[in-house]
Design an enzyme around this catalytic site. Sequence first.
Site, PDB file in Angstrom:
ATOM      1  N   ASP A 233       7.515  20.397  44.970  1.00 33.42           N
ATOM      2  CA  ASP A 233       6.764  21.149  43.960  1.00 33.42           C
ATOM      3  C   ASP A 233       6.724  20.311  42.683  1.00 33.42           C
ATOM      4  OD1 ASP A 233       5.659  23.379  42.360  1.00 33.42           O
ATOM      5  OD2 ASP A 233       6.289  24.627  44.044  1.00 33.42           O
ATOM      6  N   HIS A 256       4.267  17.793  42.653  1.00 31.90           N
ATOM      7  CA  HIS A 256       3.039  18.339  42.083  1.00 31.90           C
ATOM      8  C   HIS A 256       2.818  17.884  40.648  1.00 31.90           C
ATOM      9  CE1 HIS A 256       3.045  21.931  45.159  1.00 31.90           C
ATOM     10  NE2 HIS A 256       3.004  20.734  45.729  1.00 31.90           N
TER      11      HIS A 256
END
Length: 417
Positions: A233, A256
């Site tokens: 993430d 991310h």
Amino acid sequence: MTFSVISPPTCIMKILGFIMMMMITGSVFSEAGVYNVLNYGATSYNKGDSSNAFLKAWNLACAESGKPTILIPEKWTFLVYPVNFQGPCKAKNVVFMLSGTIVAPELPSVWKGRDTSKWLIFGGVNGLIVDGYGVIDGRGKGWWDQSCKHNTWKGCTSLAPTAISFHGCNDSTVKNIHITNSAQVHMYLGRLRDFGVDNIKIQAPWWTPNTDGIHIQASSNLGISNSVIGSGDDCISVGDYTSNVWISKISCGPGHGISIGSLGKDSNFVQVSGIHVSDSYFDRTTNGARIKTWQVGRGYAQDITFKNLQFYKVRNPIIIDQNYCDVRNDCKEQVTGVKIRNVTYSTLYGTSDTDIAINLKCSKSVPCSEIWMDNIHLANAVTGKQVTASCYNAYGREFDVVPGHCLLKSAPTTSGL
């Protein structure tokens, strides 16, 4: 009576042998102010839970004045169940010296009846120093396998433990440690003031669900620097009620990117300002410099800078998504929104893994304003292909931007709050 005399070399060898034996067993001399967890019942991870030993060492150190140190010795691996190292402590500074390895229980069932969002917690400890080149291993596979992000069956898991959390620990630092394979977020920083993170390493596979590297919430005056973060993430995410954060010299990937948000999910009044990201490298991440807000939110995210960033095959090098909602790719325009203003992008370069290298999706009702771009050079990761810039309801100025130009020059008059 007969006395035998030991020659000096033999005596020295016996003393050295004794010291080596103590080092091998992990027992050390009771140096004042040093609390070795082995002296309080901690044992090798394959022999059982060492949580109580860690707490005994912590409680004694926390009650001492001076500068006490809790020692987790090198070459040892300890199994520790969910535990809360609670303050306030008597000393001005407490050192948690992590030289060995701490591992989490492998089975999620251990958390039955406990808070499933936490594993190692430090709460209300001002002047805390977490140091050492040891490892915190969340052993999160059992949680990943039952995550609702990968499964739709009843009973899947949406909330899993954060490896290490800091709540209300002001004037504190974390440095040099290695955190790996957390069940979800690796490090949580909440309700902090004057807190520093330096030279740490965070690792988890790219496909692991919600395994942010570091998440910041309701904090001010934080610095995160000189660190390598790769996860499933955000490498670093900045949450609401946060101000004056300096993030620099981060190697991010997989993951991310570095994200401000998401903000405003609960229709709250967002207050985020003074976030500065600089001198960092993004390697094949989903996003680079990202700001993400929910349409139902209000308030502001302002005074933000992204400077001296390099991208390598990043899917969205520069992105603002002001229209986030529960229905992905089908968010109907709403009249509410978080005002995004005074955002600077300066000296950003590298390659995009998609054709749209700059993607600013701002709200029609609460547009982005005072966006400043200069010295930006982005190319397509595929040789011969071009990249484009896409801007909606984004107002500001740009100079020497490739691709460009797409910003609108005259912002409408609106409070956006």
